[in-house]
Design a protein around this motif. Sequence first.
Motif, PDB file in Angstrom:
ATOM      1  N   ASN A 258     -11.234 -22.306  26.263  1.00 56.17           N
ATOM      2  CA  ASN A 258     -11.198 -20.988  25.507  1.00 56.17           C
ATOM      3  C   ASN A 258     -11.447 -21.151  24.148  1.00 56.17           C
ATOM      4  N   LYS A 259     -10.926 -22.050  23.559  1.00 55.48           N
ATOM      5  CA  LYS A 259     -11.175 -22.451  22.148  1.00 55.48           C
ATOM      6  C   LYS A 259     -12.642 -22.714  21.876  1.00 55.48           C
ATOM      7  N   ASN A 260     -13.025 -23.697  22.597  1.00 53.97           N
ATOM      8  CA  ASN A 260     -14.394 -24.068  22.405  1.00 53.97           C
ATOM      9  C   ASN A 260     -15.526 -22.924  22.693  1.00 53.97           C
ATOM     10  N   LEU A 261     -15.228 -22.063  23.758  1.00 58.88           N
ATOM     11  CA  LEU A 261     -15.964 -20.798  23.837  1.00 58.88           C
ATOM     12  C   LEU A 261     -15.973 -19.971  22.485  1.00 58.88           C
ATOM     13  N   ILE A 262     -14.851 -19.783  21.959  1.00 51.38           N
ATOM     14  CA  ILE A 262     -14.485 -18.951  20.868  1.00 51.38           C
ATOM     15  C   ILE A 262     -15.521 -19.606  19.619  1.00 51.38           C
ATOM     16  N   ASN A 263     -15.105 -21.106  19.478  1.00 50.86           N
ATOM     17  CA  ASN A 263     -15.945 -21.720  18.626  1.00 50.86           C
ATOM     18  C   ASN A 263     -17.577 -21.385  18.679  1.00 50.86           C
ATOM     19  N   ASP A 264     -18.039 -21.409  19.789  1.00 51.05           N
ATOM     20  CA  ASP A 264     -19.216 -21.400  20.098  1.00 51.05           C
ATOM     21  C   ASP A 264     -19.898 -20.132  19.710  1.00 51.05           C
ATOM     22  N   LYS A 265     -18.962 -18.748  20.118  1.00 52.47           N
ATOM     23  CA  LYS A 265     -19.561 -17.708  20.002  1.00 52.47           C
ATOM     24  C   LYS A 265     -19.330 -17.155  18.210  1.00 52.47           C
ATOM     25  N   GLU A 266     -18.547 -17.763  17.615  1.00 55.19           N
ATOM     26  CA  GLU A 266     -18.207 -17.642  16.129  1.00 55.19           C
ATOM     27  C   GLU A 266     -19.486 -18.164  15.539  1.00 55.19           C
ATOM     28  N   ASN A 267     -20.025 -19.506  16.169  1.00 56.12           N
ATOM     29  CA  ASN A 267     -21.096 -20.120  15.405  1.00 56.12           C
ATOM     30  C   ASN A 267     -22.489 -19.399  15.658  1.00 56.12           C
ATOM     31  N   GLN A 268     -22.557 -18.850  16.975  1.00 60.13           N
ATOM     32  CA  GLN A 268     -23.588 -18.163  17.228  1.00 60.13           C
ATOM     33  C   GLN A 268     -23.708 -16.782  16.190  1.00 60.13           C
ATOM     34  N   ILE A 269     -22.801 -16.062  15.975  1.00 61.03           N
ATOM     35  CA  ILE A 269     -22.599 -14.978  15.174  1.00 61.03           C
ATOM     36  C   ILE A 269     -23.049 -15.376  13.632  1.00 61.03           C
ATOM     37  N   THR A 270     -22.349 -16.267  13.364  1.00 62.86           N
ATOM     38  CA  THR A 270     -22.764 -17.055  11.955  1.00 62.86           C
ATOM     39  C   THR A 270     -23.993 -17.302  11.836  1.00 62.86           C
ATOM     40  N   ASN A 271     -24.647 -17.969  12.819  1.00 60.60           N
ATOM     41  CA  ASN A 271     -26.041 -18.416  12.535  1.00 60.60           C
ATOM     42  C   ASN A 271     -26.878 -16.937  12.642  1.00 60.60           C
ATOM     43  N   LEU A 272     -26.767 -16.230  13.292  1.00 64.79           N
ATOM     44  CA  LEU A 272     -27.608 -14.571  13.313  1.00 64.79           C
ATOM     45  C   LEU A 272     -27.389 -13.965  11.911  1.00 64.79           C
ATOM     46  N   ILE A 273     -26.033 -14.187  11.508  1.00 65.10           N
ATOM     47  CA  ILE A 273     -25.846 -13.463  10.069  1.00 65.10           C
ATOM     48  C   ILE A 273     -26.572 -14.203   9.152  1.00 65.10           C
ATOM     49  N   ASP A 274     -26.395 -15.549   8.988  1.00 68.87           N
ATOM     50  CA  ASP A 274     -27.214 -16.397   7.974  1.00 68.87           C
ATOM     51  C   ASP A 274     -28.761 -16.192   8.236  1.00 68.87           C
ATOM     52  N   LYS A 275     -29.249 -16.234   9.330  1.00 70.86           N
ATOM     53  CA  LYS A 275     -30.727 -16.174   9.524  1.00 70.86           C
ATOM     54  C   LYS A 275     -31.100 -14.683   9.119  1.00 70.86           C
ATOM     55  N   ASN A 276     -30.293 -13.564   9.227  1.00 74.55           N
ATOM     56  CA  ASN A 276     -30.741 -12.307   8.726  1.00 74.55           C
ATOM     57  C   ASN A 276     -30.485 -12.309   7.320  1.00 74.55           C
ATOM     58  N   SER A 277     -29.799 -12.972   6.567  1.00 75.49           N
ATOM     59  CA  SER A 277     -29.483 -13.048   5.175  1.00 75.49           C
ATOM     60  C   SER A 277     -30.822 -12.809   4.366  1.00 75.49           C
ATOM     61  N   VAL A 278     -31.424 -13.714   4.951  1.00 81.07           N
ATOM     62  CA  VAL A 278     -32.844 -13.970   4.136  1.00 81.07           C
ATOM     63  C   VAL A 278     -33.952 -12.405   4.476  1.00 81.07           C
ATOM     64  N   VAL A 279     -33.893 -12.219   5.643  1.00 84.17           N
ATOM     65  CA  VAL A 279     -34.502 -11.095   5.873  1.00 84.17           C
ATOM     66  C   VAL A 279     -34.308  -9.733   5.135  1.00 84.17           C
ATOM     67  N   ILE A 280     -32.811  -9.771   5.000  1.00 83.49           N
ATOM     68  CA  ILE A 280     -32.091  -8.541   4.519  1.00 83.49           C
ATOM     69  C   ILE A 280     -32.612  -8.614   2.839  1.00 83.49           C
ATOM     70  N   SER A 281     -32.353  -9.781   2.305  1.00 85.97           N
ATOM     71  CA  SER A 281     -32.911  -9.861   0.849  1.00 85.97           C
ATOM     72  C   SER A 281     -34.209  -9.565   0.732  1.00 85.97           C
ATOM     73  N   LYS A 282     -35.173 -10.061   1.541  1.00 87.34           N
ATOM     74  CA  LYS A 282     -36.537  -9.561   1.469  1.00 87.34           C
ATOM     75  C   LYS A 282     -36.769  -7.940   1.473  1.00 87.34           C
ATOM     76  N   LEU A 283     -36.035  -7.485   2.454  1.00 89.23           N
ATOM     77  CA  LEU A 283     -36.284  -6.010   2.724  1.00 89.23           C
ATOM     78  C   LEU A 283     -35.539  -5.015   1.880  1.00 89.23           C
ATOM     79  N   ARG A 284     -34.471  -5.788   1.066  1.00 88.39           N
ATOM     80  CA  ARG A 284     -33.944  -5.119  -0.201  1.00 88.39           C
ATOM     81  C   ARG A 284     -35.062  -4.896  -1.228  1.00 88.39           C
ATOM     82  N   GLY A 285     -35.531  -6.076  -1.388  1.00 86.44           N
ATOM     83  CA  GLY A 285     -36.723  -6.172  -2.617  1.00 86.44           C
ATOM     84  C   GLY A 285     -37.588  -5.252  -2.202  1.00 86.44           C
TER      85      GLY A 285
END
Length: 395
Positions: A181-208
């Motif tokens: 269960n802990k491994n699955l939790i870490n995996d889900k958290e990593n997926q969420i973090t990757n999606l957020i980090d990936k979209n931070s660049v998109v958000i920055s360009k979109l804000r400009g």
Amino acid sequence: MKMLKYIKNIFKTNIKHNIGEELTEKQTTKGGYFLLFLMFFAIISTSQWTINIIQDIPDKPQDLPFCIERMINTFENKNYWNYYSNNLECSNYKLISSKPKYDFTSEYDKLINDYKNITELKQELNDLERKKENIENNISNTNKNYDTSLTEDIANEDNKIYDKGSIQYKLQELYHDLEKNKNLINDKENQITNLIDKNSVVISKLRGKIERVEKEYDKAYLVYRIYIAILSFIFSIIIFLIVYKLYSKLKKENSPYSIIFSVASFAYGFILLQVILLFLWDIIPHRIFEYIVDFLTAFKPIIYLLQFIWPVFIIGIFGFIVYKIQKRLYSKENIIKRFVADKKCPNCGNHVDIKKPYCALCSYEIQIACPHCKKYTVQGMPFCSNCGNSLTDKK
């Protein structure tokens, strides 16, 4: 019947006036004043309606779609539970017709897909967290049972309640499930973090891009407001000038209808003033007012000082208006006119025969010889009552 009689009396033409005051063309009955009052507000309301129609003539620039700003705030604040599924549609952004045109469809579609993925992962993560909590509770309870089984072994109980071997096997399974269960939790958290980090660049360009759009929108909206102001000004100034011209003409003719156009002139003058003030409000940067308000709010002594100065402004403004009224009402000519109408001496107030040249009580010269016709007329009046010439102009 009494109500009909009262209404009829309101519209009677018996106009009352005080002694010493002339009956001017600006007077009317109580019913006339009431109708003029209604006419004033009818002009104001219909003019506002016309100005609202004028605002629909030019194409209003479309503001930034709310869903774009809300989606950006969702990613920036990492608050993925406040953006509901019924707000997932977003139209293209258009700024005054099609030049320039800003399309946020691709960026929004990308964000909305990632948003859906993040919310699904968040939901799965919550389920895993609850499952982890249940497993940890089961481990805690099983450990208690294991301790009880050890106590039974030490006491050499014949009828044991707990089987130590089965409890150990169950504990191994629980710890295995917890680790999984802990491994699955870490995996889900990593997926969420990757999606957020990936979209931070998109958000920055979109804000400009949004900042550029907002600047263009501010310019377009200012042009739009100026266009409306010009159309509203043309409408109000034309009608005001026409009505005021009619009022001036009727006033010179001492017409009893001048009161109608005086009220109409005042009403359209009010509309004209409103249009001008709104135009100034649109062209003057609002940041100036914001700076003033912020300064006054931050500097409390000024607020306390204004509390003492404010009554002075009120007295000064209204006092000045009353002063002008009183100055006109108690001008030398008006005072003499009232004294003559009451047959009193302008100097001592004694009742006199105004046809006599002097007051018998104070010897004030009531009548003087006109410099033009040499006949006697009331002193202090602007014109001779015999020949009509000015008493201030010498022959």
